[in-house]
Enzyme design. Sequence first.
Site, mmCIF file in Angstrom:
data_model
loop_
_atom_site.group_PDB
_atom_site.id
_atom_site.type_symbol
_atom_site.label_atom_id
_atom_site.label_comp_id
_atom_site.label_asym_id
_atom_site.label_seq_id
_atom_site.Cartn_x
_atom_site.Cartn_y
_atom_site.Cartn_z
ATOM 1 C CG HIS A 258 -1.469 -1.257 1.680
ATOM 2 N ND1 HIS A 258 -0.790 -2.182 2.474
ATOM 3 C CD2 HIS A 258 -2.686 -1.811 1.441
ATOM 4 C CE1 HIS A 258 -1.580 -3.214 2.694
ATOM 5 N NE2 HIS A 258 -2.713 -3.032 2.092
HETATM 6 O O1 RIB Z 1 -4.530 -0.384 5.103
HETATM 7 C C1 RIB Z 1 -3.148 -0.382 4.847
HETATM 8 C C2 RIB Z 1 -2.473 0.753 5.561
HETATM 9 O O2 RIB Z 1 -2.622 0.595 6.969
HETATM 10 C C3 RIB Z 1 -0.955 0.793 5.311
HETATM 11 O O3 RIB Z 1 -0.502 2.108 5.395
HETATM 12 C C4 RIB Z 1 -0.419 -0.019 6.462
HETATM 13 O O4 RIB Z 1 0.941 0.310 6.779
HETATM 14 C C5 RIB Z 1 -1.333 0.426 7.581
HETATM 15 O O5 RIB Z 1 -0.854 1.689 8.053
#
Ligand code: RIB
Length: 336
Positions: A258
């Site tokens: 992500h």
């Molecule tokens: O949903 C994914 C996000 O939430 C990413 O940034 C992960 O590191 C958590 O922070």
Amino acid sequence: MTDMSNGPIPIILDTDGGVDDAMAIIMALNAPQVDLKAITVVAGNIDVDQAAYNVLRVLSIAQPKSVPLVATGCERPLVRPPFNAAGIHGVDGLGELHRFEDAAGMARYPILNLKPSESDAIDVLLEAARTYGQHLTIITLGPLTNIATAIQRDAETMQRVGRIVTMGGAVTVPGNISAAAEFNFFVDPDAAQVVMESGIPVVLVGLDVAMKAPLPRHRVEDHLQRYPTQVAQFIADCTEIYMAFYRDNEGFYGCYVHDPLAVGILIDPSLATTERVHLMVETAGRFTTGMSLADRRDRRDEASNPPNVDVCLDVDTERFWQMFDELLWQAIAISG
Ligand code: RIB
Ligand code: CA
């Protein structure tokens, strides 16, 4: 592509110190298109002090020529109780690095005698907004508590910020931490809504695109075999628990990246296909707290619901993976 004629983009990276955050930070440190002025830290994947320690760990591994300031911020959401993802990123937020030893049986990741700066993250954000104004991009990889607090403290100054690229939300796909919500928006929905209604230009890098770029475990292990560098070893180690979670719960042995994807889209917005919408974040739903609701109706009333966010709905994964490989695996050979 980024307009390099004006030099690298000054950025502040706000992070909650997890595994994909670590990969994103390394990419940002290695990217000539951006100038990482400071890293601000927020509670999310793990508590804020551990998250700050994790950032220092990443910097000790990546060994950038110019070390960004690391400033600790909010230790809990604006309204809701703290909520973390220790079960996913490991109890330390970085895959429980204390487990690993080198060939001589010594700790591969010895305790760091480092501390973040005395500066407060909110002050750092506001000072950067004053200094860089429209040239500044803030990229957020965790809950939006720090950004919302800066807006609440001095909205006029934060209005100067050029754009916020935020990893969060899920518009056309289900959530991850709940049926409705993505983790960063779930942890602090109130902060997310403050940012969405702030008027600051927002680019949303949500699960809609993050789930299109799974990183399989074998790519990490194959790379380490071919190029046994300190970074490659660190990535293999810190992703082990995170990827096992995906193997046991998401049906594939690997992980979504992500946060690295958000850095990629910051660097090259042409990687993403976006739609400009009015986006709201549910702050009081019985089942939907943290849900990112976009008004995509054909006959939407833009007067009362003016578009406020560019939502990424598709991504050129082939070009993203090229950038990922170029920026992540900068070789620092393992010494000895
Ligand atoms: O949903 C994914 C996000 O939430 C990413 O940034 C992960 O590191 C958590 O922070
Ligand atoms: Ca994160």
